[in-house]
Design a protein around this motif. Structure first.
Motif, PDB file in Angstrom:
ATOM      1  N   GLY A  96     -21.521  13.464  -0.173  1.00 48.52           N
ATOM      2  CA  GLY A  96     -21.077  12.866   1.071  1.00 48.52           C
ATOM      3  C   GLY A  96     -19.725  12.170   1.017  1.00 48.52           C
ATOM      4  O   GLY A  96     -19.299  11.586   2.001  1.00 48.52           O
ATOM      5  N   ASP A  98     -16.685  13.366   0.853  1.00 42.30           N
ATOM      6  CA  ASP A  98     -15.646  13.984   1.673  1.00 42.30           C
ATOM      7  C   ASP A  98     -16.099  14.170   3.124  1.00 42.30           C
ATOM      8  O   ASP A  98     -15.432  14.839   3.900  1.00 42.30           O
ATOM      9  N   LYS A  99     -17.222  13.561   3.486  1.00 39.30           N
ATOM     10  CA  LYS A  99     -17.760  13.718   4.835  1.00 39.30           C
ATOM     11  C   LYS A  99     -17.882  12.337   5.489  1.00 39.30           C
ATOM     12  O   LYS A  99     -18.778  11.565   5.144  1.00 39.30           O
ATOM     13  N   ALA A 102     -21.320  10.240   6.720  1.00 41.68           N
ATOM     14  CA  ALA A 102     -22.445  10.999   6.162  1.00 41.68           C
ATOM     15  C   ALA A 102     -23.678  10.134   5.963  1.00 41.68           C
ATOM     16  O   ALA A 102     -24.791  10.651   5.846  1.00 41.68           O
ATOM     17  N   ARG A 151     -23.251  10.889  14.353  1.00 43.35           N
ATOM     18  CA  ARG A 151     -22.175  11.262  13.422  1.00 43.35           C
ATOM     19  C   ARG A 151     -21.225  12.263  14.080  1.00 43.35           C
ATOM     20  O   ARG A 151     -20.004  12.126  13.997  1.00 43.35           O
ATOM     21  N   ARG A 152     -21.774  13.268  14.741  1.00 36.85           N
ATOM     22  CA  ARG A 152     -20.936  14.281  15.402  1.00 36.85           C
ATOM     23  C   ARG A 152     -20.094  13.663  16.520  1.00 36.85           C
ATOM     24  O   ARG A 152     -18.922  13.999  16.685  1.00 36.85           O
ATOM     25  N   LEU A 155     -17.316  11.720  14.865  1.00 35.21           N
ATOM     26  CA  LEU A 155     -16.318  12.627  14.298  1.00 35.21           C
ATOM     27  C   LEU A 155     -15.414  13.182  15.389  1.00 35.21           C
ATOM     28  O   LEU A 155     -14.194  13.282  15.206  1.00 35.21           O
ATOM     29  N   SER A 159     -11.520  12.313  15.589  1.00 39.32           N
ATOM     30  CA  SER A 159     -10.595  13.440  15.409  1.00 39.32           C
ATOM     31  C   SER A 159      -9.636  13.544  16.586  1.00 39.32           C
ATOM     32  O   SER A 159      -8.484  13.930  16.438  1.00 39.32           O
TER      33      SER A 159
END
Length: 163
Positions: A96, A98-99, A102, A151-152, A155, A159
């Motif tokens: 996790g 790099d995420k 996570a 989480r989505r 993100l 972003s």
């Protein structure tokens, strides 16, 4: 076996041992003080909450007896201890990293499993108790799913801000 497979194997090994028993993943990662502390806490909460007895009664579908044996004040610590131990060991093994965000499915799993435990002494399904083992387990996928969705969303939000 390439390096990538070896790293994934290590992460999976740590994850599975942490699921089996809080603290074992930390021991595999060489975090001995943290590992032994989590093992001691797991045993303390398990014994004080009567968790092993609840598990046995639940598997025999003696759910009202399981509810009567549950020490909710102690057992409510278990989900957070359990999911923190899993996340921490996985993270220390390189999972996790790099995420972003996570950890959210683990955190929300702890929240929802705790909520399932809280309601387990009152919640019935067609007049039958689900019990202090099965109801929290049924809340687990809801917690995982909630964590994944949040989480989505985060993100996407972050972003768009970086553009």
């Amino acid at each position: 076996m390439g390096i990538g497979c070896s790293e994934k194997s290590k992460k999976l090994e740590v994850l599975l041992w942490s699921i089996a028993f809080p603290g074992f993943g930390q021991l595999l990662n060489g975090k001995y003080i943290k590992g032994f502390l989590l093992i001691i806490l797991e045993i303390l909460v398990n014994v004080m909450g009567n968790f092993n007895k609840i598990i046995m009664l639940s598997f025999h579908f003696r759910l009202e007896e399981a509810i009567a044996e549950t020490n909710y004040m102690w057992l409510m610590f278990y989900p957070c201890l359990y999911f923190f131990s899993i996340w921490d060991a996985y993270k220390d093994a390189g999972g996790g990293m790099d995420k972003p965000f996570a950890y959210l499915p683990f955190v929300f799993s702890a929240y929802f499993v705790t909520a399932g435990l809280i309601f387990s002494s009152e919640f019935t399904f067609f007049g039958y108790f689900i019990g202090p083992l099965w109801l929290p387990m049924l809340f687990l996928p809801i917690g995982l799913g909630t964590g994944v969705i949040i989480r989505r969303v985060l993100l996407k939000k972050y972003s768009k801000e970086s553009i």
